[in-house]
Design an enzyme around this catalytic site. Structure first.
Site, mmCIF file in Angstrom:
data_model
loop_
_atom_site.group_PDB
_atom_site.id
_atom_site.type_symbol
_atom_site.label_atom_id
_atom_site.label_comp_id
_atom_site.label_asym_id
_atom_site.label_seq_id
_atom_site.Cartn_x
_atom_site.Cartn_y
_atom_site.Cartn_z
ATOM 1 N N HIS A 279 -7.704 10.303 19.828
ATOM 2 C CA HIS A 279 -6.987 9.024 19.815
ATOM 3 C C HIS A 279 -7.864 7.891 20.317
ATOM 4 C CE1 HIS A 279 -3.355 11.762 20.280
ATOM 5 N NE2 HIS A 279 -3.364 11.308 19.058
ATOM 6 N N GLU B 121 4.656 2.921 -3.053
ATOM 7 C CA GLU B 121 4.227 3.920 -2.068
ATOM 8 C C GLU B 121 4.601 5.324 -2.494
ATOM 9 O OE1 GLU B 121 4.721 1.953 2.170
ATOM 10 O OE2 GLU B 121 6.489 1.593 0.942
ATOM 11 N N ASP C 136 0.969 5.260 2.520
ATOM 12 C CA ASP C 136 2.044 6.189 2.167
ATOM 13 C C ASP C 136 1.800 6.836 0.808
ATOM 14 O OD1 ASP C 136 3.911 6.430 4.283
ATOM 15 O OD2 ASP C 136 4.434 4.331 4.002
ATOM 16 N N CYS D 135 -2.131 -3.213 -0.166
ATOM 17 C CA CYS D 135 -2.024 -3.643 1.236
ATOM 18 C C CYS D 135 -2.182 -2.464 2.200
ATOM 19 C CB CYS D 135 -0.709 -4.379 1.493
ATOM 20 S SG CYS D 135 0.740 -3.356 1.240
HETATM 21 C C1 PEP Z 1 1.253 1.604 3.339
HETATM 22 O O1 PEP Z 1 2.030 2.561 3.317
HETATM 23 O O2 PEP Z 1 0.137 1.607 2.785
HETATM 24 C C2 PEP Z 1 1.631 0.372 4.038
HETATM 25 C C3 PEP Z 1 0.867 -0.698 3.997
HETATM 26 O O3 PEP Z 1 2.771 0.412 4.779
HETATM 27 P P1 PEP Z 1 2.832 1.020 6.282
HETATM 28 O O4 PEP Z 1 1.431 1.372 6.663
HETATM 29 O O5 PEP Z 1 3.432 -0.050 7.110
HETATM 30 O O6 PEP Z 1 3.717 2.205 6.067
HETATM 31 MG MG MG Z 2 4.088 2.323 4.008
#
Ligand code: PEP
Ligand code: MG
Length: 826
Positions: free
Chosen positions: A451, A689, A713, A762
């Site tokens: 970590h 996702e 995800d 993202c």
């Molecule tokens: C993702 O799943 O790539 C995302 C940007 O959402 P989070 O990381 O907040 O689940």
């Molecule tokens: Mg996500």
């Protein structure tokens, strides 16, 4: 019958010495033993070809038993078995026995004419005598003396009793994270729960106390008895058994009935591992927080002492929550959970009761706290498991922070200026150090997946781990150190030419970063003029202010408004929070993602049913649609802000078109409820996702303005590899061609809409400069990244040639695996 034996070891000296020792035990009887150990150049290692030759030599027609030391010796022996003739292979047994004890027993057994199977079985039992001999000493190692099973403890629960037994499955036993989950699971229940380690026949302890649960010494495979009384006793037992069934969320944990847990490999001396990229040059500073002495006693009544302690704990609680939230934002909830364990310890009812008792007996607040925490630290320190022993540092962290707060010393980061050289680092220390004053970190132990090291990476601090104690102690005394966290080099007191080379490398990196920062406010376009938006992922107004040069906030994780509270924020509160972010972005577009909790990220005040597979459960938009009031409030706040700022609303974890239709309807309702008409700039998008959503992008495209791929995800769902699971870190690689094919499918589906539908990424992959060309080649036109990465990702975009990027994408999609894709990226 003459069974042959083969000794496989990394060390030739060890192999030969073990063989000589076994020979001593034979007293003249014969057992053919072949040694395949070490490398030809005299170094440490194993060679599959040499092992296969040794097996062939040892086989006299009655079979061969192969004994190995550890790690790659086993893999090499398996490979060697593939190389020998079929009939030899059928007669050969790879034996799991410990090398030295196993060889001695095997030699005696083989010399006595036993079959290969019997030789292997006897060798495997070879540790029995040692285990039995040493076992009775365990309680002397400071563990609590066993008490009779079921003994009535003071304060034991009254009323109807409920019972249960569970087997500990997590690899490191009931270490901090599962223990914290256990304690949390019981919170709020009207039940007094007692736990007892049946395997160690230990005493009962309270399940409400993290510190006491730790003293169970419950390792993987141990059975723990649960005894509960009170109105919710049955619920308490069921919750704990469910948690245990679920391996306390560590679902990769092997069954408790399977083979014993692998022993964690100690840091190999002299084998530095690059752990966080970048160059650091500077004086060495011995690591860890400065030792904290107990401040001088301040007079006062017990009530005043308690008041002081409460104030100090409140300050530390606030500090830890900040650290925890930052860790959650920067690296993820799983890593942040370690601070939850520290927070639990801070408010542990047993710890507070013990401290109160010391205070009532006349001890001042600081000394009372120190004495109680020292005792807990001591119980961790003598735990049988290495991982549990390491948790003693977390206890010391909490102890020291409260003592500093009591002594009036301001928490100012644990580490002084210079390159930190330490044995290891706790996550709290990593989170507390100031990157501006710490050019690099060098650890004698540690691992790249620890970590603390993940935090260092997230914070941009170069690090090399596993350098061994010899190098670490030389480094700790150095006047100057040069560290390359990309290559793993650590040079103690470098000569002028080495220092020059490090400085050149560092300067090149800095120049690149400076150029990037200089041009951060310019839009980013590929060499041939294709515009690519670079946005920032934001979890607070502070993040938004830090998003220098970002074209927009491509993802606002609105969860920040909902966490750490007893009830959901109302519309006004949410409006203020979103407005603050929009104002910080000063006219740039803000993509507000609706609440993405549920499953593994429960909100206490939502009382969600427990799920066997939370990542596949009621989370994201599924949860929002199941709680229409929650969604309605959030959408109203978003619509209000959208009347004054350019706003995108984005729905997470969308799987079915119907869900999107329902969400859009809820948005229309919110527009109507606000009563000012539809905000002109309000756009709608979804996160892609779920693999099915990527493959159905054409069905979603007509209903949205943009699709934003959440590779974090998407990767875990595409590869069936949970994102927070360190064991699966290598597998859960967003560069896997299967994940890239889903990105390509999303772009292709979006292109089929009769209006422009932008495809963004993202997830974390967007922030990897080396991946920019690949994503652009796949058709992605917006990258949303951590604020600190905006400038360098823009610079990476400027270096992309679209034609080449498309070829790169085609080649990557044809690759068999992520490492091959990575090799293409250079
Ligand atoms: C993702 O799943 O790539 C995302 C940007 O959402 P989070 O990381 O907040 O689940
Ligand atoms: Mg996500």
């Amino acid at each position: 019958m003459t069974v042959g034996l083969v000794v496989v070891s990394h060390s030739r000296a060890l192999g030969e010495a073990a063989t000589a020792l076994a020979g001593e035990m034979l007293h003249g009887a014969a057992a053919p033993i072949e040694v395949a150990a070490g490398l030809d150049d005299g170094g440490f290692g194993t060679d599959a070809v040499a092992i296969s030759e040794a097996i062939a030599r040892a086989d006299q027609g009655d079979g061969v038993v192969v004994l190995m030391d550890m790690g790659s010796a086993v893999l090499s022996a398996e490979l060697a078995l593939e190389m020998v003739d079929d009939d030899v292979r059928e007669r050969a047994v790879l034996c799991a026995a410990p090398l030295v004890e196993g060889l001695v027993v095997a030699a005696v057994s083989a010399a006595g004419g036993a079959s290969a199977a019997d030789v292997a079985a006897e060798a495997t039992d070879a540790l029995g005598a040692k285990t039995v001999h040493l076992a009775p000493e365990e309680p002397d190692r400071g563990e609590p003396a066993p008490e009779p099973s079921g003994a009535e403890q003071p304060g034991a629960p009254q009323g109807e009793e409920e019972h249960g037994v569970f087997t500990v499955r997590p690899a490191h036993g009931l270490h901090a994270r599962p223990a914290a989950l256990l304690v949390q699971a019981l919170r709020g229940l009207d039940a007094d729960v007692r736990l007892r380690n049946l395997t160690l026949d230990g005493p009962e302890v309270s399940g409400a106390s993290l510190s006491k649960v730790a003293t169970l010494g419950a390792l993987q495979g141990h059975d723990v008895a649960v005894r509960a009384r009170g109105d919710d006793a049955a619920d308490a037992v069921r919750r704990l058994l469910d948690l245990a069934d679920d391996a306390f969320g560590e679902l990769d944990a092997p069954s408790a009935r399977s083979a014993p847990p692998p022993v964690a490999a100690p840091a190999t001396p002299g084998q530095p591992i690059p752990a966080s990229p970048g160059i650091g040059i500077g004086p060495a500073r011995a690591g860890g927080a400065a030792p904290v002495t107990v401040p001088a006693a301040r007079p006062g009544t017990p009530a005043e002492q308690r008041g002081r302690l409460d104030d100090a704990r409140a300050r530390v609680r606030e500090h830890l929550r900040g650290v925890r939230d930052r860790a959650a934002r920067e690296i993820g909830d799983a890593e942040a959970a370690v601070f939850d364990a520290q927070l639990l310890l801070l408010d542990d009812p047993d710890v507070l009761a013990d401290t109160g008792a010391h205070i009532d007996a006349g001890t001042d607040a600081a000394r009372a706290w120190a004495e109680v925490l020292d005792e807990i630290e001591g119980t961790f320190d003598v735990a049988a498991d290495e991982y549990l022993r390491a948790r003693a540092r977390d206890v010391r962290d909490v102890r020291d922070q409260v003592l500093r707060a009591l002594g009036g010393v301001v928490e100012r980061g644990a580490v002084p200026d210079g390159i930190l050289v330490a044995d290891d680092l706790t996550p709290a220390e990593a989170a507390a150090l100031d990157p501006a004053r710490t050019p690099a970190v060098v650890l004698a132990g540690g691992s790249p997946t620890a970590h603390a090291v993940i935090l260092l990476r997230a914070r941009g601090v170069p690090a090399v781990v596993g350098v061994g104690t010899a190098l670490a102690s030389r480094a700790g005394e150095a006047a100057l150190l040069a560290v390359d966290g990309t290559s793993g080099e650590v040079v103690v007191d470098p000569d002028p030419s080495t220092l020059g080379a490090f400085r050149d490398r560092a300067a090149a990196r800095d120049r690149r970063r400076d150029d990037a920062l200089h041009r951060a406010h310019e839009p980013a376009a590929t060499r041939d003029g294709t515009a690519v938006l670079v946005g920032a992922n934001v979890g607070s107004a502070g993040d938004a202010r830090a998003a220098v040069g970002a074209d927009l906030a491509g993802l606002v994780r609105t969860e920040f408004c909902f966490l750490d509270r007893d009830s959901a924020p109302d519309v006004d509160e949410q409006e203020a929070a979103y407005r603050a972010i929009a104002e910080a972005l000063d006219g740039r577009r803000v993509t507000l993602r609706t609440l993405d909790v549920g499953g593994d990220k429960p909100l206490d005040y939502l009382s969600m049913p427990r799920e066997a597979n939370p990542f596949l459960g009621v989370r994201g938009l599924r949860l929002a649609l199941a709680r229409p009031g929650l969604l309605a409030d959030q959408l109203r706040a978003i619509v209000r802000v959208a009347h004054d700022h350019p706003v995108d609303v984005m729905f997470p974890m969308v799987t079915a078109v119907d869900e999107l239709v329902a969400a859009r309807r809820a948005l229309d309702d919110a527009v109507e409820a606000v009563g000012r008409g539809r905000p002109a700039g309000l756009r709608v998008g979804i996160m892609v996702e779920v693999p099915a959503a990527a493959l159905k992008a054409a069905a979603f495209a007509p209903l949205v303005d943009f699709l934003s791929i959440g590779t974090n995800d998407l990767t875990q769902y595409a590869l069936a590899a949970e994102r927070g699971n360190e064991e699966l870190a290598a597998l859960a690689d967003a560069l896997d061609p299967g994940v890239l094919a889903l990105v390509a499918a999303t772009v292709e589906g979006a292109a089929r809409a009769d209006h422009d539908v932008l495809v963004a990424v993202c997830g974390e992959l967007a922030g990897d400069e080396r991946a920019a060309a690949l994503l652009i080649g796949l058709g992605v036109r917006e990258l949303s990244v951590a604020p600190a990465a905006v400038a360098t990702v823009k610079q990476a975009v400027r270096e992309v040639d679209l034609g080449r990027a498309r070829d790169l994408a085609t080649a990557a999609l044809a690759c068999p695996d992520a490492p091959s894709v990575r090799a293409l990226l250079g």
